[in-house]
Design a protein around this motif. Structure first.
Motif, mmCIF file in Angstrom:
data_model
loop_
_atom_site.group_PDB
_atom_site.id
_atom_site.type_symbol
_atom_site.label_atom_id
_atom_site.label_comp_id
_atom_site.label_asym_id
_atom_site.label_seq_id
_atom_site.Cartn_x
_atom_site.Cartn_y
_atom_site.Cartn_z
ATOM 1 N N ALA A 44 -0.964 4.110 -8.791
ATOM 2 C CA ALA A 44 -2.155 3.472 -9.329
ATOM 3 C C ALA A 44 -3.308 4.464 -9.344
ATOM 4 O O ALA A 44 -3.531 5.201 -8.382
ATOM 5 C CB ALA A 44 -2.523 2.244 -8.514
ATOM 6 N N SER A 88 4.278 5.743 -3.451
ATOM 7 C CA SER A 88 3.954 4.574 -4.257
ATOM 8 C C SER A 88 5.167 3.673 -4.373
ATOM 9 O O SER A 88 6.311 4.140 -4.340
ATOM 10 C CB SER A 88 3.482 5.014 -5.642
ATOM 11 O OG SER A 88 3.408 3.928 -6.526
ATOM 12 N N GLN A 104 -6.333 2.440 -3.994
ATOM 13 C CA GLN A 104 -4.944 2.023 -4.189
ATOM 14 C C GLN A 104 -3.965 3.180 -4.050
ATOM 15 O O GLN A 104 -2.781 3.016 -4.331
ATOM 16 C CB GLN A 104 -4.790 1.397 -5.582
ATOM 17 C CG GLN A 104 -5.641 0.157 -5.790
ATOM 18 C CD GLN A 104 -5.457 -0.424 -7.178
ATOM 19 O OE1 GLN A 104 -4.408 -0.302 -7.775
ATOM 20 N NE2 GLN A 104 -6.492 -1.058 -7.682
ATOM 21 N N ARG A 106 -5.319 -0.855 -12.164
ATOM 22 C CA ARG A 106 -4.092 -1.352 -11.572
ATOM 23 C C ARG A 106 -2.850 -0.883 -12.331
ATOM 24 O O ARG A 106 -1.750 -0.987 -11.826
ATOM 25 C CB ARG A 106 -4.104 -2.884 -11.523
ATOM 26 C CG ARG A 106 -5.134 -3.428 -10.539
ATOM 27 C CD ARG A 106 -4.949 -4.924 -10.338
ATOM 28 N NE ARG A 106 -5.842 -5.415 -9.300
ATOM 29 C CZ ARG A 106 -5.579 -5.391 -8.007
ATOM 30 N NH1 ARG A 106 -4.444 -4.871 -7.588
ATOM 31 N NH2 ARG A 106 -6.431 -5.879 -7.127
ATOM 32 N N LEU A 123 0.819 -1.212 0.000
ATOM 33 C CA LEU A 123 0.000 0.000 0.000
ATOM 34 C C LEU A 123 0.848 1.255 0.000
ATOM 35 O O LEU A 123 0.440 2.309 -0.503
ATOM 36 C CB LEU A 123 -0.899 0.023 1.246
ATOM 37 C CG LEU A 123 -1.880 -1.123 1.463
ATOM 38 C CD1 LEU A 123 -2.558 -0.954 2.813
ATOM 39 C CD2 LEU A 123 -2.898 -1.161 0.340
#
Length: 845
Positions: free
Chosen positions: A612, A572, A454, A617, A410
């Motif tokens: 994301a 990220s 996400q 995705r 995450l």
């Protein structure tokens, strides 16, 4: 002479009050409280937290003591029980080769018992002991001889204070994962209390446990409503161990989850007093697009996404990497259902043969390692004692599952080491919005990160403790977070939109249901955001007029030859890249960019990170930071580097107050000697100004040039802070700027210490760039010359050379005045012994 001293006496308390007000504003906005060594009466090494959710009483396990803090009234003095080790036991421990510091009683276990008592265990000088604490009277139970009533703690508590360890209470029975011998070479996951015949443990085999580092444990109790099969309750253990399934030239560490069943009592012949339900599986936290895997588990937080439903349990894991040299932290979440599927899957064959291909053994019936349920009991297996030997032999040889429990990270942060993790869910059961990760660092900070879908967004970075105090405990209680370090405890607000004081931070929490109102406050809302990027839309409503992925270009005025660090916050797992002029001198540090300013390197620098997008995705680019480098105007005063955090300003003011206090004391002392021996020694009127008494033991760092109009025109050392220390790399300046995403960077000026060649942040905070310090450092060099030996004289060589130039401008009168003051100070007893080191010099050793 007395006027400046009197002014200093007035200025000193005012500055200290301003410093206290600044600190209170930082941490006291929502009733936050920090308790330190003063409130805890110098009790230290807090390692264990136990919270009574109903009363809010927090019990702390420390070195030779147990404390109780009422979290509803944190300003009240804590209760304390002293539980130390007798002198003869400590001497015996030291005689066995252990250090004197470790031969104390470190409380590592505190668990509630059902009868209103607390079960407490400590290392007790490498001889673990346990005792019972009466909560009503807050006293330890006494034996007949008047001493503390104790029982052995072997298998319940580690021998050494620093050993990895976890324990959980399940239905009044204690389950532990710890070392079981003095040398720390044997490891057990065991049922440590209860009837003697039911105290079982793991098999002593490297296939079961291979040099493990235990992290966390959780008891999952099945509810009657959601358990139609009558399945048994389970206990889960999380740890990192050396993998035996990988035959490589180096030891490969892997994170594991292991499961045992509550009703397991061992086998009749095979696996006597051993687990018959012990199964383990590998946890994989991997970013598949980049192939980066995080294989060392450091903490686990267990939570139910639907309160009251055990099947909705999720485990948030905090990971780092064995293969990366730099600091990196990642967060992955694993569901209980995914773990159960892997435990019900195929077994891994670990047997070694000379053939390339081996046939796995057939799985016997009933399935090895499964917990008792209604179906097994109907077949006559009411207890694990009735299981066939072929089933027990198979589970003894096949504790590892073939499949792994996999998850994508995450959050990934490079350059930061997270030590503890706690999670709060936002929204309702019918309409969940996201989660807030509360992350403690090894530098005493608490970071908050919003995870919606996400995407992860950094909200806040809150300094709580000193950089030498890592966060080692985080507990959540009634909307607050109880954050602990080895020396301190903080109670801060953890839930609600009121946490976010500015429009920009509130906008980044838009996915959590927060909105910035016209009254200038962040409030919760039930309105759903419109189409598009919700954070981007919210940010455009603020005065900055920029989005989350469209930051405004920040102009930075610089000078040639300057080396600076452009910050870019990366959350990220995807990498970040920079767009910059083609002719440049750059080097990337994690996601930040180091730039050497030349004529060709001026221009626009843009940092873009991959992340994301909503509902997809595939990674999408997101611009995180943008800078415009331009040359400063030679006629202007230049740019000014400011500290990015209040904690840096507070440290500056603290050291300044200390210097003023020392100066006031010395001035008063000299004046008193003058009044007594007025005819003995007289200084010329023009010998010293009113600033001469400040910091007589000045630092040995080279002062700044008085002709410099800009702090950025000087060359300083680029310092990278790792684990609370500063490591000098090369001569440079750090520029601070507010990175997109709420990440604040401090622009502290780091000065080189010529005595040892290493920069130090505490050392730097003692330096001042005013020209008056040159005069006082010359005085300090003259006073210390010939009294502290060659080492001190060598350290001050640079200062003495600058002093020659200043002496030529001041004339003979000043030289005579300094000579007189030197003779005056030489008569003081404090200067007849080797000169003491200043705080700056002490902190740099």
């Amino acid at each position: 002479m007395m006027l400046p001293g009197g002014a200093m006496l007035i200025l000193l308390p005012m500055l200290c009050l301003l410093w206290g007000a600044s600190w209170a504003a930082t941490l006291g906005g929502l009733g936050d409280t920090i308790l330190g060594p003063k409130e805890f009466r110098d009790v230290a090494n807090f390692s264990t937290f136990l919270l009574d959710q109903s009363s809010g009483m927090l019990y702390l396990g420390a070195k030779d003591a147990i404390l109780a803090v009422d979290t509803n009234k944190p300003n009240q003095p804590p209760q304390m029980i002293v539980w130390d080790v007798p002198v003869d036991r400590r001497k015996s421990c030291v005689a066995k080769g252990k250090t004197e510091a470790d031969c104390n009683n470190y409380i590592r276990l505190l668990e509630f018992l059902g009868d209103g008592r607390i079960y407490a265990c400590g290392t007790y000088a490498f001889d673990p002991q346990c005792a019972f604490l009466e909560r009503s009277s807050f006293t330890l139970e006494k034996s007949e001889d008047g001493g503390v009533k104790m029982e052995t703690g072997k298998g319940k508590c580690p021998f050494e204070p620093s050993q990895h360890y976890t324990a959980v209470m399940a239905g009044g029975t204690l389950y532990t994962a710890a070392t079981s011998n003095f040398l720390g070479t044997l490891f057990d996951i065991s049922r440590a209390t209860g009837p003697e015949q039911e105290r079982i443990r793991t098999e002593r085999s490297i296939n079961w446990l291979s040099d493990p580092e235990f992290v966390s444990s959780a008891f999952i109790e099945q509810s009657a409503d959601s358990n139609p099969t009558g399945d048994d309750d389970k206990i889960y253990f999380f740890f990192t161990e050396v993998a035996k399934e990988y035959d490589l030239y180096t030891k490969v560490k892997v994170p594991r989850v292991a499961r045992v069943c509550k009703s397991d009592v061992g086998g009749m012949k095979t696996l006597q007093r051993r687990w018959t339900t012990f199964l383990k599986a590998e946890l994989v936290c991997e970013d598949k697009p980049s192939g980066q895997r995080y294989n060392i588990l450091t903490d686990v937080f267990t939570t139910q996404h639907i309160p009251g439903d055990p099947s909705s349990t999720h485990f948030y894991g905090l990971f780092t990497s064995q293969w990366q040299r730099e600091e990196v932290s990642a967060v992955c979440v694993f569901s209980l259902s995914d773990i159960s599927k892997v435990m019900d899957g195929p077994f891994k064959e670990l047997k070694k043969t000379c053939e390339n291909w081996i046939n796995p053994e057939p799985v016997p019936t009933p399935r090895p390692g499964q917990c008792l349920n209604s179906a097994l009991k109907a077949e006559g297996f009411e207890s694990s004692l009735k299981l066939p030997d072929k089933v027990l032999t198979f589970v003894r040889d096949h504790p590892l599952m073939e499949n792994s429990v996999t998850a994508a990270p995450l959050l990934v942060r490079k350059g930061i080491t997270y030590t503890k993790l706690a999670v709060t869910q936002t929204g309702t059961e019918e309409r969940p919005r996201g989660a807030v990760l509360h992350l403690g660092t090894d530098r005493g900070e608490l970071h908050r990160v919003a995870v919606v879908g996400q995407n992860a967004t950094l909200l806040q970075e809150i300094p709580l403790f000193s950089s030498q105090e890592p966060v080692n405990n985080i507990l959540l209680h009634q909307g607050r977070a109880l954050v602990g370090s080895p020396l301190s405890l903080a109670r801060i607000q953890a839930e609600g939109c009121a946490l976010y004081p500015s429009c920009e931070v509130c906008a980044r929490a838009r996915g959590l249901g927060c909105v910035w109102t016209t009254e200038g406050a962040c409030r919760p809302t039930t309105e759903e955001p419109g189409p598009g990027d919700m954070i981007d839309d919210a940010l455009r409503k603020c005065d900055i007029q920029e989005g989350r992925c469209t930051p405004s270009i920040r102009e930075m005025r610089v000078s040639k030859g300057l080396r600076l660090l452009l910050p870019c916050t990366q959350l990220s797992p995807r990498p970040c890249s920079w767009e910059h002029p083609p002719h440049r001198h750059t080097r990337q540090h994690h996601s930040d960019l180091e730039v050497t300013v030349t004529e060709d390197s001026l221009g626009v620098y843009i940092c873009t990170c991959q992340e994301a997008g909503p509902g997809i995705r595939e990674p999408t680019p997101c611009r995180r930071a943008a800078y415009q480098l331009t040359l400063e105007d030679p006629t202007s005063g230049g740019a000014v580097a400011t500290a990015g955090g209040r904690h840096v300003l507070a440290i500056y003011i603290l050291f300044f107050c200390g210097g003023l206090a020392f100066g006031v004391f010395l001035i008063c002392f000299v004046n008193r000697r003058h009044s007594i021996a007025r005819q003995g020694h007289h200084l010329p009127d023009n010998s010293l100004s009113s600033e001469k008494g400040r910091d007589l033991l000045g630092s040995s760092a080279t002062p700044q040039s008085p002709s410099s109009a800009s702090l950025l025109s000087e060359g300083f050392r680029l310092t990278e802070k790792r684990n609370g220390t500063a490591t000098t790399t090369t001569s440079t300046t750090l520029l601070s700027n507010q990175g997109n995403g709420g990440h604040s960077y401090s622009g502290t000026l780091i000065h080189n210490n010529p005595s040892n060649g290493h920069g130090n942040s505490l050392y730097a905070n003692c330096n001042t760039s005013s020209s008056e310090l040159k005069f006082t450092e010359i005085l300090a060099a003259d006073m210390l010359d010939g009294r502290t030996g060659e080492r001190e004289k060598g350290n001050l060589n640079g200062v003495e050379r600058e002093g020659d130039d200043v002496d030529e401008g001041l004339g003979d009168g000043v030289e005579q005045g300094m000579k007189g003051l030197e003779d005056e100070l030489a008569s003081f007893p404090m200067f007849k012994s080797p000169a003491p080191l200043a705080k700056c010099e002490e902190s740099s050793i």
